[in-house]
Scaffold this motif. Structure first.
Motif, PDB file in Angstrom:
ATOM      1  N   ARG A   2     112.130 109.415  84.427  1.00 18.93           N
ATOM      2  CA  ARG A   2     110.865 109.574  85.166  1.00 18.93           C
ATOM      3  C   ARG A   2     109.814 108.688  84.480  1.00 18.93           C
ATOM      4  NH1 ARG A   2     109.390 115.767  86.142  1.00 18.93           N
ATOM      5  NH2 ARG A   2     109.633 115.875  83.878  1.00 18.93           N
ATOM      6  N   PHE A   3     109.186 107.823  85.277  1.00 20.82           N
ATOM      7  CA  PHE A   3     108.202 106.879  84.741  1.00 20.82           C
ATOM      8  C   PHE A   3     106.842 107.103  85.387  1.00 20.82           C
ATOM      9  CE2 PHE A   3     112.215 104.361  84.710  1.00 20.82           C
ATOM     10  CZ  PHE A   3     112.260 103.985  83.382  1.00 20.82           C
ATOM     11  N   TYR A   4     105.800 106.933  84.588  1.00 16.78           N
ATOM     12  CA  TYR A   4     104.431 106.998  85.131  1.00 16.78           C
ATOM     13  C   TYR A   4     103.582 105.977  84.382  1.00 16.78           C
ATOM     14  CZ  TYR A   4      99.964 108.840  86.744  1.00 16.78           C
ATOM     15  OH  TYR A   4      98.730 108.975  87.337  1.00 16.78           O
ATOM     16  N   SER A   5     102.809 105.176  85.127  1.00 19.14           N
ATOM     17  CA  SER A   5     101.910 104.222  84.471  1.00 19.14           C
ATOM     18  C   SER A   5     100.467 104.547  84.793  1.00 19.14           C
ATOM     19  CB  SER A   5     102.216 102.802  84.938  1.00 19.14           C
ATOM     20  OG  SER A   5     101.161 101.950  84.513  1.00 19.14           O
ATOM     21  N   MET A   6      99.650 104.643  83.754  1.00 14.38           N
ATOM     22  CA  MET A   6      98.223 104.892  83.964  1.00 14.38           C
ATOM     23  C   MET A   6      97.531 103.664  84.551  1.00 14.38           C
ATOM     24  SD  MET A   6      97.538 107.051  80.485  1.00 14.38           S
ATOM     25  CE  MET A   6      95.746 107.176  80.616  1.00 14.38           C
ATOM     26  N   ASN A   7      98.219 102.531  84.566  1.00 16.11           N
ATOM     27  CA  ASN A   7      97.661 101.327  85.182  1.00 16.11           C
ATOM     28  C   ASN A   7      97.952 101.258  86.685  1.00 16.11           C
ATOM     29  OD1 ASN A   7      98.543 100.650  82.241  1.00 16.11           O
ATOM     30  ND2 ASN A   7      96.826  99.302  82.718  1.00 16.11           N
TER      31      ASN A   7
ATOM     32  N   SER B 208     114.420 107.315  88.513  1.00 17.00           N
ATOM     33  CA  SER B 208     115.715 106.614  88.598  1.00 17.00           C
ATOM     34  C   SER B 208     116.733 107.436  87.833  1.00 17.00           C
ATOM     35  CB  SER B 208     115.703 105.258  87.903  1.00 17.00           C
ATOM     36  OG  SER B 208     114.755 104.410  88.370  1.00 17.00           O
ATOM     37  N   SER B 209     117.934 106.866  87.701  1.00 18.59           N
ATOM     38  CA  SER B 209     118.961 107.517  86.890  1.00 18.59           C
ATOM     39  C   SER B 209     119.472 106.497  85.879  1.00 18.59           C
ATOM     40  CB  SER B 209     120.110 107.953  87.806  1.00 18.59           C
ATOM     41  OG  SER B 209     121.278 108.093  87.042  1.00 18.59           O
ATOM     42  N   ILE B 210     119.942 106.954  84.720  1.00 22.52           N
ATOM     43  CA  ILE B 210     120.477 105.987  83.742  1.00 22.52           C
ATOM     44  C   ILE B 210     121.848 105.469  84.173  1.00 22.52           C
ATOM     45  CG2 ILE B 210     119.203 106.747  81.701  1.00 22.52           C
ATOM     46  CD1 ILE B 210     121.760 108.268  80.862  1.00 22.52           C
TER      47      ILE B 210
ATOM     48  N   LEU C 170     122.255 101.434  86.901  1.00 22.89           N
ATOM     49  CA  LEU C 170     120.917 100.829  86.945  1.00 22.89           C
ATOM     50  C   LEU C 170     120.967  99.470  87.623  1.00 22.89           C
ATOM     51  CD1 LEU C 170     119.882 101.741  83.321  1.00 22.89           C
ATOM     52  CD2 LEU C 170     118.601 102.406  85.357  1.00 22.89           C
ATOM     53  N   LYS C 171     120.088  99.267  88.602  1.00 20.33           N
ATOM     54  CA  LYS C 171     119.977  97.939  89.216  1.00 20.33           C
ATOM     55  C   LYS C 171     118.521  97.702  89.642  1.00 20.33           C
ATOM     56  CE  LYS C 171     122.057  99.712  93.515  1.00 20.33           C
ATOM     57  NZ  LYS C 171     122.248 101.081  93.024  1.00 20.33           N
ATOM     58  N   PRO C 172     118.100  96.422  89.699  1.00 21.10           N
ATOM     59  CA  PRO C 172     116.711  96.170  90.092  1.00 21.10           C
ATOM     60  C   PRO C 172     116.476  96.541  91.550  1.00 21.10           C
ATOM     61  CG  PRO C 172     117.914  94.096  89.772  1.00 21.10           C
ATOM     62  CD  PRO C 172     118.841  95.201  89.395  1.00 21.10           C
ATOM     63  N   GLU C 173     115.375  97.216  91.817  1.00 16.28           N
ATOM     64  CA  GLU C 173     115.043  97.626  93.190  1.00 16.28           C
ATOM     65  C   GLU C 173     113.570  97.352  93.441  1.00 16.28           C
ATOM     66  OE1 GLU C 173     117.995 101.505  93.597  1.00 16.28           O
ATOM     67  OE2 GLU C 173     116.255 101.530  92.290  1.00 16.28           O
ATOM     68  N   LYS C 174     113.272  96.876  94.643  1.00 18.50           N
ATOM     69  CA  LYS C 174     111.888  96.533  94.968  1.00 18.50           C
ATOM     70  C   LYS C 174     110.977  97.758  94.806  1.00 18.50           C
ATOM     71  CE  LYS C 174     109.465  93.557  98.171  1.00 18.50           C
ATOM     72  NZ  LYS C 174     108.423  94.348  98.831  1.00 18.50           N
ATOM     73  N   GLU C 175     111.446  98.897  95.301  1.00 17.38           N
ATOM     74  CA  GLU C 175     110.613 100.117  95.243  1.00 17.38           C
ATOM     75  C   GLU C 175     110.383 100.565  93.797  1.00 17.38           C
ATOM     76  OE1 GLU C 175     113.347  99.141  97.229  1.00 17.38           O
ATOM     77  OE2 GLU C 175     114.383 100.995  96.660  1.00 17.38           O
ATOM     78  N   ALA C 176     111.224 100.113  92.894  1.00 17.50           N
ATOM     79  CA  ALA C 176     111.081 100.557  91.493  1.00 17.50           C
ATOM     80  C   ALA C 176     109.907  99.873  90.817  1.00 17.50           C
ATOM     81  CB  ALA C 176     112.361 100.277  90.715  1.00 17.50           C
ATOM     82  N   ASP C 177     109.358  98.808  91.469  1.00 22.33           N
ATOM     83  CA  ASP C 177     108.144  98.145  91.008  1.00 22.33           C
ATOM     84  C   ASP C 177     108.194  97.800  89.513  1.00 22.33           C
ATOM     85  OD1 ASP C 177     104.970  98.065  90.508  1.00 22.33           O
ATOM     86  OD2 ASP C 177     105.384  97.790  92.640  1.00 22.33           O
ATOM     87  N   TRP C 178     107.156  98.173  88.764  1.00 19.11           N
ATOM     88  CA  TRP C 178     107.068  97.809  87.343  1.00 19.11           C
ATOM     89  C   TRP C 178     108.188  98.452  86.515  1.00 19.11           C
ATOM     90  CZ3 TRP C 178     106.576 101.469  83.535  1.00 19.11           C
ATOM     91  CH2 TRP C 178     106.188 102.753  83.949  1.00 19.11           C
ATOM     92  N   THR C 179     108.767  99.545  87.017  1.00 23.89           N
ATOM     93  CA  THR C 179     109.803 100.234  86.218  1.00 23.89           C
ATOM     94  C   THR C 179     111.076  99.402  86.109  1.00 23.89           C
ATOM     95  OG1 THR C 179     110.875 101.527  87.975  1.00 23.89           O
ATOM     96  CG2 THR C 179     108.888 102.466  87.001  1.00 23.89           C
ATOM     97  N   ASN C 180     111.171  98.312  86.897  1.00 22.46           N
ATOM     98  CA  ASN C 180     112.318  97.411  86.728  1.00 22.46           C
ATOM     99  C   ASN C 180     112.348  96.804  85.311  1.00 22.46           C
ATOM    100  OD1 ASN C 180     113.790  97.546  89.189  1.00 22.46           O
ATOM    101  ND2 ASN C 180     112.110  96.423  90.193  1.00 22.46           N
ATOM    102  N   TYR C 181     111.196  96.730  84.640  1.00 22.46           N
ATOM    103  CA  TYR C 181     111.190  96.200  83.266  1.00 22.46           C
ATOM    104  C   TYR C 181     111.829  97.185  82.285  1.00 22.46           C
ATOM    105  CZ  TYR C 181     108.724  92.191  84.995  1.00 22.46           C
ATOM    106  OH  TYR C 181     108.403  91.054  85.696  1.00 22.46           O
TER     107      TYR C 181
END
Ligand code: GLA
Length: 415
Positions: free
Chosen positions: A91-96, A105-107, A110-121
């Motif tokens: 579970r990710f949360y950005s104050m920005n 997501s799940s560990i 793992l694959k890059p997804e557009k909806e995952a936005d900044w969490t792809n990093y």
């Protein structure tokens, strides 16, 4: 109340930090933990971490050409609060990016997804750990807050990558050095996020040292720390506020142009990178490159590498004036030969060169927008920010932001 341009730049940073510098980050830690509790219920098992941003003083677009770079870590960067979970959920949360809410997501898989936005990093780094034989065994709750201006070119993505690696190392006890964290960050950006970046950003962040720049030879990763004693001067970052869009694809295009020029030179020269050539050797061999544009791209890579070595030498000899001149020459080459500046960066740097007390000024980072870095004498910082800001706004039509930055350490856990 009258606020000078200089004070304004410092206030802007303090405001971004949401914390008074004097309190040494304690208030920041409390704020982050209280936000974490608000989002994830409580702070049981949560730890707080920091990874810096970076600015490159000279040596641009040399790191994927086997050349030298000279970046330093900053005292601004990314804060992270993290804890392990019992299941495989991330579970990710950005104050920005509060509008995005909690991204899950799940560990596994793992694959890059557009909806995952900044969490792809961060996801990319968790994936890269697995690829390197360090499979992450459990999920995590992670909250981030960055005080690097967004999209500024001060490497917020590399900061998030190194921060994630540092969190994984600490939470799960992986035996990995900071240098390895830099390489894993780059690996994930190349292979998960699809940007063919070099090693400079992740290395500068993972290996940062207070008041020092890192003279790194990207051909073999040998490096030395060079103290930056700017007696009577400051490092001023100018943020163009230009939204970057095509930047990444242009970045990959430049890289491909250099690779092609190298292979043309290799028909007669036994070299493995452009960084191995002196200016003279390049001049004697450039006829092997069939296209005029590629000649200029390769010329930049060769000359910028030589300039970086000369700049570090100048610094060792306490010749800050020569260092500044080489910074200026670096910008000209990035503008004319490498063509990664654009009207925003050129306007800002050309305005900077005209100001009193400017030792050197250039674009920094990938280019195509982003930031400039200038060394400005203390007494002139005020007028510098005012005049460059005005000239920029008059010509470009929107404002620039300025930050007076300090050189800081690599990643850490906040006690
Ligand atoms: C970006 C990349 C770096 C480097 C610079 C240009 O910041 O991530 O690897 O290539 O551009 O010097």
């Amino acid at each position: 109340m009258y606020i000078s341009a200089h004070q304004k730049a410092e206030l802007l940073l303090t405001d971004l930090l949401h914390v008074c510098k004097k309190e040494g980050g304690k208030e920041m830690k409390e704020k982050l933990l209280s936000k974490f509790a608000e989002i994830f219920g409580d702070t049981d098992g949560a730890q707080v971490y920091f990874a810096p941003g970076r600015v490159n003083l000279i040596g641009e677009h040399t790191d994927y050409n086997g050349g030298h770079v000279f970046p330093c870590a900053l005292t601004i960067g990314t804060y992270g609060v993290a804890r392990k979970r019992e299941d495989h959920v991330l579970r990710f949360y950005s104050m920005n990016f509060e509008n995005l809410g909690v991204l899950t997501s799940s560990i596994d898989d793992l694959k890059p997804e557009k909806e995952a936005d900044w969490t792809n990093y961060p996801k990319g780094v968790i994936w890269a750990f697995g690829e390197k034989g360090m499979t992450v065994p459990a999920g995590m709750d992670i909250l981030l807050f960055g005080n690097i201006p967004n999209g500024s070119g001060l490497s917020s993505s590399a900061s998030v990558e190194v921060l994630t690696g540092y969190i994984l190392k600490d939470l799960f006890g992986f035996n990995v050095t900071n240098q390895e964290l830099a390489l894993i960050g780059q690996y994930s950006e190349n292979n998960f996020n699809g940007v063919n970046c070099g090693i400079m950003d992740q290395f500068a962040i993972a290996m940062g040292k207070k008041d020092c720049a890192i003279f790194l030879d990207t051909a073999d990763l040998s490096y030395e720390y060079a103290p930056i004693r700017l007696e009577g001067a400051k490092l001023v970052i100018g943020c163009t506020n230009k939204k970057r869009g095509l930047g990444d694809s242009k970045y990959n295009e430049r890289r491909a142009e250099c690779e092609m020029a190298l292979s043309e030179l290799q028909k007669e020269l036994s070299i493995s990178s452009l960084g191995e050539l002196t200016e003279e050797e390049f001049e004697a061999a450039k006829h092997l490159i069939a296209d005029e544009v590629r000649v200029r791209r390769a010329k930049h890579a060769v000359c910028e590498n030589q300039r970086t070595m000369k700049a570090v030498e100048a610094l060792k000899n306490n010749d800050i004036k020569l260092f500044g001149k080489l910074m200026n020459a670096s910008h000209v080459s990035l503008s004319k030969d490498y063509e990664v500046t654009g009207i925003e960066l050129d306007t800002m740097v050309e305005a900077a060169w005209k100001q009193e007390g400017v030792i050197g000024a250039r674009m920094t980072g990938a280019g195509f927008g982003g930031c400039t870095v200038s060394i400005v004498e203390n007494d002139c910082v005020d007028s510098f920010i005012r005049n460059v800001g005005k000239e920029y706004e008059d010509k470009i039509g929107y404002t620039a932001d300025f930050y007076i930055v300090e050189i800081g350490d690599g990643p850490s856990k906040l006690s």
